[in-house]
Design a protein around this motif. Structure first.
Motif, short mmCIF file in Angstrom:
data_model
loop_
_atom_site.label_atom_id
_atom_site.label_comp_id
_atom_site.label_asym_id
_atom_site.label_seq_id
_atom_site.Cartn_x
_atom_site.Cartn_y
_atom_site.Cartn_z
N PHE A 15 70.14 -21.40 50.14
CA PHE A 15 69.61 -20.42 51.09
C PHE A 15 69.28 -19.16 50.30
N CYS A 16 68.05 -18.68 50.42
CA CYS A 16 67.62 -17.47 49.71
C CYS A 16 67.55 -16.32 50.71
N LEU A 17 68.30 -15.28 50.41
CA LEU A 17 68.35 -14.10 51.26
C LEU A 17 67.66 -12.96 50.51
N THR A 18 66.63 -12.38 51.10
CA THR A 18 65.91 -11.27 50.47
C THR A 18 65.86 -10.10 51.43
N PHE A 19 66.14 -8.92 50.89
CA PHE A 19 66.16 -7.72 51.74
C PHE A 19 65.78 -6.50 50.90
N ALA A 20 65.21 -5.51 51.56
CA ALA A 20 64.92 -4.23 50.91
C ALA A 20 66.22 -3.46 50.78
N GLU A 21 66.40 -2.81 49.66
CA GLU A 21 67.63 -2.09 49.37
C GLU A 21 67.85 -0.92 50.34
N GLU A 22 69.11 -0.64 50.59
CA GLU A 22 69.52 0.41 51.52
C GLU A 22 68.90 1.77 51.17
N ASP A 23 68.89 2.13 49.88
CA ASP A 23 68.34 3.44 49.48
C ASP A 23 66.88 3.59 49.89
N PHE A 24 66.10 2.54 49.76
CA PHE A 24 64.70 2.59 50.19
C PHE A 24 64.60 2.63 51.71
N MET A 25 65.36 1.78 52.37
CA MET A 25 65.26 1.68 53.83
C MET A 25 65.65 2.98 54.52
N LYS A 26 66.54 3.75 53.93
CA LYS A 26 66.94 5.03 54.51
C LYS A 26 65.78 6.02 54.58
N THR A 27 64.75 5.82 53.77
CA THR A 27 63.60 6.72 53.76
C THR A 27 62.64 6.45 54.91
N LEU A 28 62.82 5.33 55.60
CA LEU A 28 61.93 4.99 56.72
C LEU A 28 62.47 5.59 58.01
N PRO A 29 61.61 6.23 58.79
CA PRO A 29 62.09 6.96 59.96
C PRO A 29 62.73 6.09 61.05
N PHE A 30 62.30 4.85 61.21
CA PHE A 30 62.80 4.02 62.30
C PHE A 30 64.16 3.38 62.02
N THR A 31 64.62 3.37 60.77
CA THR A 31 65.87 2.68 60.46
C THR A 31 67.11 3.45 60.90
N GLN A 32 66.94 4.64 61.38
CA GLN A 32 68.08 5.40 61.89
C GLN A 32 68.55 4.88 63.24
N SER A 39 73.05 -2.62 50.66
CA SER A 39 72.84 -2.56 49.21
C SER A 39 73.21 -3.93 48.68
N THR A 40 72.89 -4.20 47.42
CA THR A 40 73.26 -5.48 46.82
C THR A 40 74.77 -5.68 46.89
N GLU A 41 75.51 -4.65 46.55
CA GLU A 41 76.97 -4.75 46.54
C GLU A 41 77.53 -5.03 47.93
N LYS A 42 77.00 -4.36 48.92
CA LYS A 42 77.47 -4.54 50.30
C LYS A 42 77.18 -5.97 50.78
N ALA A 43 76.00 -6.48 50.45
CA ALA A 43 75.62 -7.84 50.84
C ALA A 43 76.51 -8.87 50.14
N GLN A 44 76.76 -8.66 48.85
CA GLN A 44 77.61 -9.59 48.10
C GLN A 44 79.03 -9.62 48.66
N GLU A 45 79.56 -8.47 49.04
CA GLU A 45 80.89 -8.43 49.62
C GLU A 45 80.94 -9.21 50.94
N LEU A 46 79.90 -9.09 51.74
CA LEU A 46 79.83 -9.84 52.99
C LEU A 46 79.74 -11.34 52.72
N ILE A 47 78.93 -11.73 51.75
CA ILE A 47 78.76 -13.15 51.40
C ILE A 47 80.07 -13.74 50.89
#
Length: 83
Positions: A15-32, A39-47
């Motif tokens: 299973f391949c999981l791809t996501f935009a990093e948290e630091d980038f996503m925070k710059t988008l107005p709708f993600t609030q 982040s990569t670390e947060k995703a790995q901890e969840l996995i």
């Protein structure tokens, strides 16, 4: 969600999981509004809490056009998981 994907995946399936990093996503107005950003670390901890085995992780950047037409760097990560 990871548990359900693991359940329906064939034995030894990937299973391949791809996501935009948290630091980038925070710059988008709708993600609030009700978005869980990773982040990569947060995703790995969840996995690590799932039954999946992490096979490979890679973070890359790409240039994409913003809504205003300017080029911005977007970091994204792909994590390959194995059942």
């Amino acid at each position: 969600m990871l548990s359900e994907i693991y359940r329906v995946l064939k034995p030894n399936g990937n299973f391949c999981l791809t996501f935009a990093e948290e630091d980038f996503m925070k710059t988008l107005p709708f993600t609030q509004f009700e978005f869980e950003l990773y982040s990569t670390e947060k995703a790995q901890e969840l996995i690590k809490k799932s039954d999946f085995k992490i096979v490979y992780t890679e973070t890359q950047t790409e240039q994409v056009k913003s809504k205003t037409g300017e080029l911005v760097e977007r970091a994204f990560t792909t994590i390959v998981l194995e059942k």
